[in-house]
Motif scaffolding. Structure first.
Motif, mmCIF file in Angstrom:
data_model
loop_
_atom_site.group_PDB
_atom_site.id
_atom_site.type_symbol
_atom_site.label_atom_id
_atom_site.label_comp_id
_atom_site.label_asym_id
_atom_site.label_seq_id
_atom_site.Cartn_x
_atom_site.Cartn_y
_atom_site.Cartn_z
ATOM 1 N N ALA A 181 0.834 -1.213 0.000
ATOM 2 C CA ALA A 181 0.000 0.000 0.000
ATOM 3 C C ALA A 181 0.862 1.254 0.000
ATOM 4 O O ALA A 181 0.567 2.222 -0.717
ATOM 5 C CB ALA A 181 -0.936 -0.007 1.207
ATOM 6 N N GLU A 182 1.934 1.247 0.774
ATOM 7 C CA GLU A 182 2.819 2.422 0.816
ATOM 8 C C GLU A 182 3.507 2.656 -0.528
ATOM 9 O O GLU A 182 3.720 3.799 -0.936
ATOM 10 C CB GLU A 182 3.854 2.278 1.935
ATOM 11 N N GLU A 183 3.848 1.573 -1.221
ATOM 12 C CA GLU A 183 4.447 1.720 -2.559
ATOM 13 C C GLU A 183 3.441 2.336 -3.528
ATOM 14 O O GLU A 183 3.786 3.172 -4.356
ATOM 15 C CB GLU A 183 4.954 0.366 -3.067
ATOM 16 N N GLU A 184 2.187 1.912 -3.422
ATOM 17 C CA GLU A 184 1.123 2.479 -4.260
ATOM 18 C C GLU A 184 0.962 3.973 -3.976
ATOM 19 O O GLU A 184 0.818 4.780 -4.897
ATOM 20 C CB GLU A 184 -0.189 1.727 -3.997
ATOM 21 N N GLY A 213 -15.067 16.309 -16.286
ATOM 22 C CA GLY A 213 -13.812 16.725 -15.651
ATOM 23 C C GLY A 213 -13.327 15.670 -14.659
ATOM 24 O O GLY A 213 -13.780 14.521 -14.667
ATOM 25 N N ASP A 214 -12.433 16.121 -13.834
ATOM 26 C CA ASP A 214 -11.855 15.240 -12.815
ATOM 27 C C ASP A 214 -12.020 15.878 -11.444
ATOM 28 O O ASP A 214 -12.137 17.093 -11.324
ATOM 29 C CB ASP A 214 -10.347 15.033 -13.064
ATOM 30 N N ARG A 215 -11.987 15.035 -10.439
ATOM 31 C CA ARG A 215 -11.952 15.522 -9.067
ATOM 32 C C ARG A 215 -10.903 14.712 -8.311
ATOM 33 O O ARG A 215 -10.595 13.576 -8.680
ATOM 34 C CB ARG A 215 -13.310 15.447 -8.391
ATOM 35 N N LEU A 216 -10.382 15.293 -7.251
ATOM 36 C CA LEU A 216 -9.399 14.593 -6.435
ATOM 37 C C LEU A 216 -10.102 13.861 -5.306
ATOM 38 O O LEU A 216 -11.073 14.361 -4.736
ATOM 39 C CB LEU A 216 -8.389 15.586 -5.855
ATOM 40 N N ARG A 217 -9.600 12.677 -5.021
ATOM 41 C CA ARG A 217 -10.106 11.925 -3.880
ATOM 42 C C ARG A 217 -8.940 11.180 -3.228
ATOM 43 O O ARG A 217 -7.879 11.021 -3.806
ATOM 44 C CB ARG A 217 -11.220 10.974 -4.263
ATOM 45 N N LYS A 218 -9.161 10.746 -2.025
ATOM 46 C CA LYS A 218 -8.138 10.032 -1.272
ATOM 47 C C LYS A 218 -7.827 8.705 -1.960
ATOM 48 O O LYS A 218 -8.736 7.978 -2.357
ATOM 49 C CB LYS A 218 -8.633 9.795 0.152
ATOM 50 N N ASN A 219 -6.546 8.424 -2.098
ATOM 51 C CA ASN A 219 -6.105 7.170 -2.686
ATOM 52 C C ASN A 219 -6.590 6.015 -1.793
ATOM 53 O O ASN A 219 -6.331 6.012 -0.590
ATOM 54 C CB ASN A 219 -4.576 7.167 -2.791
ATOM 55 N N PRO A 220 -7.294 5.020 -2.337
ATOM 56 C CA PRO A 220 -7.756 3.887 -1.524
ATOM 57 C C PRO A 220 -6.606 3.144 -0.838
ATOM 58 O O PRO A 220 -6.814 2.489 0.189
ATOM 59 C CB PRO A 220 -8.466 2.978 -2.531
ATOM 60 N N ALA A 221 -5.399 3.261 -1.357
ATOM 61 C CA ALA A 221 -4.246 2.619 -0.735
ATOM 62 C C ALA A 221 -3.963 3.216 0.645
ATOM 63 O O ALA A 221 -3.394 2.530 1.504
ATOM 64 C CB ALA A 221 -3.016 2.742 -1.630
ATOM 65 N N CYS A 222 -4.381 4.462 0.869
ATOM 66 C CA CYS A 222 -4.198 5.076 2.196
ATOM 67 C C CYS A 222 -5.018 4.325 3.242
ATOM 68 O O CYS A 222 -4.545 4.056 4.356
ATOM 69 C CB CYS A 222 -4.609 6.544 2.173
ATOM 70 N N THR A 223 -6.241 3.968 2.897
ATOM 71 C CA THR A 223 -7.099 3.207 3.809
ATOM 72 C C THR A 223 -6.517 1.822 4.050
ATOM 73 O O THR A 223 -6.488 1.341 5.189
ATOM 74 C CB THR A 223 -8.522 3.102 3.225
ATOM 75 N N ALA A 224 -6.015 1.200 2.992
ATOM 76 C CA ALA A 224 -5.401 -0.127 3.131
ATOM 77 C C ALA A 224 -4.150 -0.059 4.004
ATOM 78 O O ALA A 224 -3.925 -0.928 4.845
ATOM 79 C CB ALA A 224 -5.059 -0.691 1.756
ATOM 80 N N ALA A 225 -3.347 0.991 3.828
ATOM 81 C CA ALA A 225 -2.130 1.147 4.631
ATOM 82 C C ALA A 225 -2.477 1.330 6.104
ATOM 83 O O ALA A 225 -1.850 0.711 6.973
ATOM 84 C CB ALA A 225 -1.309 2.335 4.124
ATOM 85 N N MET A 226 -3.488 2.155 6.386
ATOM 86 C CA MET A 226 -3.870 2.382 7.783
ATOM 87 C C MET A 226 -4.426 1.109 8.420
ATOM 88 O O MET A 226 -4.134 0.809 9.571
ATOM 89 C CB MET A 226 -4.886 3.527 7.880
ATOM 90 N N ALA A 227 -5.221 0.347 7.670
ATOM 91 C CA ALA A 227 -5.770 -0.907 8.204
ATOM 92 C C ALA A 227 -4.649 -1.906 8.486
ATOM 93 O O ALA A 227 -4.654 -2.584 9.521
ATOM 94 C CB ALA A 227 -6.783 -1.491 7.223
ATOM 95 N N SER A 228 -3.683 -1.982 7.583
ATOM 96 C CA SER A 228 -2.561 -2.897 7.787
ATOM 97 C C SER A 228 -1.721 -2.475 8.985
ATOM 98 O O SER A 228 -1.265 -3.315 9.762
ATOM 99 C CB SER A 228 -1.684 -2.956 6.534
ATOM 100 N N GLN A 229 -1.528 -1.160 9.141
ATOM 101 C CA GLN A 229 -0.773 -0.678 10.306
ATOM 102 C C GLN A 229 -1.495 -1.023 11.606
ATOM 103 O O GLN A 229 -0.859 -1.428 12.583
ATOM 104 C CB GLN A 229 -0.573 0.836 10.229
ATOM 105 N N LYS A 230 -2.795 -0.881 11.632
ATOM 106 C CA LYS A 230 -3.569 -1.200 12.838
ATOM 107 C C LYS A 230 -3.431 -2.685 13.180
ATOM 108 O O LYS A 230 -3.224 -3.048 14.335
ATOM 109 C CB LYS A 230 -5.038 -0.829 12.620
ATOM 110 N N GLU A 231 -3.533 -3.534 12.167
ATOM 111 C CA GLU A 231 -3.380 -4.974 12.375
ATOM 112 C C GLU A 231 -1.961 -5.298 12.845
ATOM 113 O O GLU A 231 -1.762 -6.100 13.751
ATOM 114 C CB GLU A 231 -3.688 -5.711 11.073
#
Length: 173
Positions: free
Chosen positions: A84-87, A108-126
């Protein structure tokens, strides 16, 4: 099972059994030693296993041969966190997402939080939860009672060692 995890008997004895509750005299004591690496680890998880196992094995009484799944779970969470951090490093914390109108036309486009951030935080919690089991962070390290190397001696060897210590060194001639 709901509720607080029971405190190990060794910790209750160390604290003087403040609750005066009945102690578990038949608490299981799994065989000491390094566990075997689980077969299902990814290559990144295997690298972490090979890095961390020798360090943990140096702590007397910490590892048991049945700890493979728990340690393997930590290694898999570590591998997912790295992925996730590499992503995130490659694409950033924010990613562009296309926006469409009601007719389905791209507007057009809009910015949103990279889903890898959520995966990284979940992995860190585990990882943090599993790190605590093995005393791999400063606060939890102080809560673990690792056995001494003498605990794993056979009764005969323990008696011989105790006898040798009370007699002192053999006289020199």
């Amino acid at each position: 099972m709901a509720g607080r995890k029971p405190k190990p008997t060794a910790l209750k004895l160390l604290a003087g059994n403040p609750g005066k509750r009945k102690l578990n005299k038949s608490e299981p004591k799994p065989p000491p030693g390094a566990p075997e690496m689980p077969w299902y680890l990814t290559p990144e998880a295997k690298e972490e296993w090979e890095r961390i196992l020798p360090l943990l094995a140096k702590v007397p009484g910490l590892l048991s041969r049945i700890d493979g799944t728990a340690l393997g779970s930590y290694c898999m969470a570590f591998a997912r966190w790295i992925e996730a951090e590499e992503e995130i490093s490659q694409h950033g914390v924010l990613v562009k997402e296309p926006c469409f109108d009601r007719q389905g036309n791209l507007v057009g486009d809009r910015l949103r939080k990279n889903p890898a951030c959520t995966a990284a935080m979940a992995s860190q919690k585990e990882m943090r939860a599993l790190l605590a089991l093995f005393g791999m962070d400063p606060s939890n390290r102080s809560r673990i009672q690792a056995g001494s190397e003498d605990e794993h001696l056979s009764p005969l060897m323990a008696m011989l060692k105790a006898r040798q210590q009370t007699k002192g060194p053999a006289p020199q001639e």
